[in-house]
Design a protein around this motif. Structure first.
Motif, mmCIF file in Angstrom:
data_model
loop_
_atom_site.group_PDB
_atom_site.id
_atom_site.type_symbol
_atom_site.label_atom_id
_atom_site.label_comp_id
_atom_site.label_asym_id
_atom_site.label_seq_id
_atom_site.Cartn_x
_atom_site.Cartn_y
_atom_site.Cartn_z
ATOM 1 N N ASN A 108 0.855 -1.184 0.000
ATOM 2 C CA ASN A 108 0.000 0.000 0.000
ATOM 3 C C ASN A 108 0.897 1.243 0.000
ATOM 4 N N ASN A 135 -3.454 12.225 -1.960
ATOM 5 C CA ASN A 135 -4.008 11.816 -0.672
ATOM 6 C C ASN A 135 -3.844 12.898 0.388
ATOM 7 N N GLN A 137 -4.679 12.641 4.559
ATOM 8 C CA GLN A 137 -5.262 11.865 5.649
ATOM 9 C C GLN A 137 -4.534 12.151 6.959
ATOM 10 N N GLU A 151 -9.818 13.137 6.753
ATOM 11 C CA GLU A 151 -9.265 13.139 5.398
ATOM 12 C C GLU A 151 -9.969 14.186 4.548
ATOM 13 N N ARG A 323 -7.984 2.133 -5.819
ATOM 14 C CA ARG A 323 -8.483 2.698 -4.568
ATOM 15 C C ARG A 323 -8.174 1.698 -3.446
ATOM 16 N N ARG A 325 -7.361 1.593 0.390
ATOM 17 C CA ARG A 325 -7.415 2.408 1.599
ATOM 18 C C ARG A 325 -6.305 2.048 2.584
ATOM 19 N N THR A 326 -5.789 3.063 3.251
ATOM 20 C CA THR A 326 -4.734 2.867 4.253
ATOM 21 C C THR A 326 -5.182 1.898 5.341
ATOM 22 N N ASP A 327 -6.450 2.017 5.767
ATOM 23 C CA ASP A 327 -6.925 1.193 6.882
ATOM 24 C C ASP A 327 -7.363 -0.202 6.467
ATOM 25 N N GLU A 328 -7.164 -0.574 5.208
ATOM 26 C CA GLU A 328 -7.454 -1.933 4.755
ATOM 27 C C GLU A 328 -6.309 -2.909 5.062
#
Length: 335
Positions: A108, A135, A137, A151, A323, A325-328
């Motif tokens: 990521n 980005n 965030q 974000e 796409r 996501r950082t939190d994935e």
């Protein structure tokens, strides 16, 4: 000793970095630069990466003083980013992994920035402000995830700066954001522009529209100079970012803040964030353009973290995710 090789190409920067247990052995980079007043298109950017990547691979290995047999794992940017450039680089990384018979890891992009920032600055458990062309965030670590506290709800802060640079027809060499930063240092007159913080989120599209519409008239009438407008835009949007970062720090009880991403190189943003941190009795961690701006070493570093925690990517899963996501991402290398 584990050696990781990272391939980054999510936007207009192509980078290949080699890391040996946290030590950067090489980190060459090439930037696709377009004429003033223009941005970079996905297909043209992909062609740039395709034309440079093999020579850059050779350069990275030569500078590091190693051969492909010394590499333990290949890492590539899986996402987020622009699809054609991402795919161009992923195909090369996937091909080399098979030719060299090495494991591969899809990284990521955002996690790459964070882990490189932590490695370079020594930050332990900071609140992270990740600001770049694609980005924006505010992030904090909790329970093996990088949690997004706030974000942008529309465009990224770097995109806002880049697009205003196009209005002023500033050079894209070395980057439009850098040239706005230099011009802003000459600004003396502040233009009041919208300040858009919504809870923990920010919005830049309305600010951009407002200053875009007014720029020509204000400059031609002599009321404001281009430097004044760059100064005003920076001061406003950076104040917004400092506000939401401080709120996240208060929520987490954090005494460290880490700036990552291309916009994190901006000295004025570092000054403003540093002042906030000082008032809170906290520490600011920031890096220079070697590691703030997209580079291969950050992908190698994040990939190395994953590899050391026992993670690799199956060859059939070495696709890209625009796409992502950082939190994935499961952050299994942190306790």
């Amino acid at each position: 000793m584990v050696i990781a090789m990272g391939f980054e190409g999510s936007a207009n920067k192509l980078g290949i970095g080699i890391i040996k247990d946290g030590e950067v052995l090489s980190n060459p980079r090439r930037t696709f630069i377009t004429p003033p007043g223009t941005g970079f298109l996905p297909a043209e950017t992909a062609q740039h990466h395709q034309s440079k990547i093999l020579d850059l691979t050779e350069e990275a290995l030569k500078t590091a003083g190693i051969t492909p047999s010394d590499v333990d794992v290949l890492c590539y940017t899986k996402g987020p980013g622009m699809a054609p450039p991402l795919m161009s680089v992923a195909v090369v990384a996937r091909t080399l992994a098979q030719l060299w018979k090495k494991p591969i890891i899809g990284v990521n992009h955002c996690i790459g920035h964070i882990e490189m920032g932590r490695a370079v600055t020594g930050a332990k458990n900071p609140t992270v402000l990740y600001v770049s062309g694609g980005n924006t965030q505010v992030i904090a670590y909790s329970q093996q995830r990088y949690r997004i506290f706030g974000e942008t709800i529309d465009i990224a802060v770097g995109n806002c700066l880049d697009r205003f640079a196009r209005v002023l027809r500033l050079s894209n060499d070395p980057s439009p954001g850098f040239n706005i930063e230099q011009l802003a240092k000459q600004g003396v007159k502040y233009l009041a522009i919208p300040y858009t913080v919504k809870g923990m989120d920010v919005s830049f599209s309305g600010i951009l529209s407002y200053i875009e519409e007014k720029a020509d008239g204000l400059i031609s009438s002599g009321q404001y100079t281009p430097a004044d407008l760059c100064f005003s835009l920076q001061e406003t949007i950076f104040a917004m970012l400092v506000e939401i970062t401080e709120r996240a720090m208060a929520h987490c009880g954090s005494n460290e803040v880490l700036l990552v991403g291309g916009v994190g190189c901006n000295i004025r943003l570092q000054e403003m964030m540093g002042q906030m941190a000082k008032e809170r009795g906290a520490l600011l961690h920031a890096t220079d353009d070697r590691y703030c701006i997209d580079n291969g070493a950050m992908i190698a570093q994040a990939g190395l973290c994953e590899f050391n925690s026992g993670v690799t990517t199956k060859l059939d899963d070495t696709f890209i995710t625009q796409r992502f996501r950082t939190d994935e991402v499961h952050v299994g290398w942190r306790s």
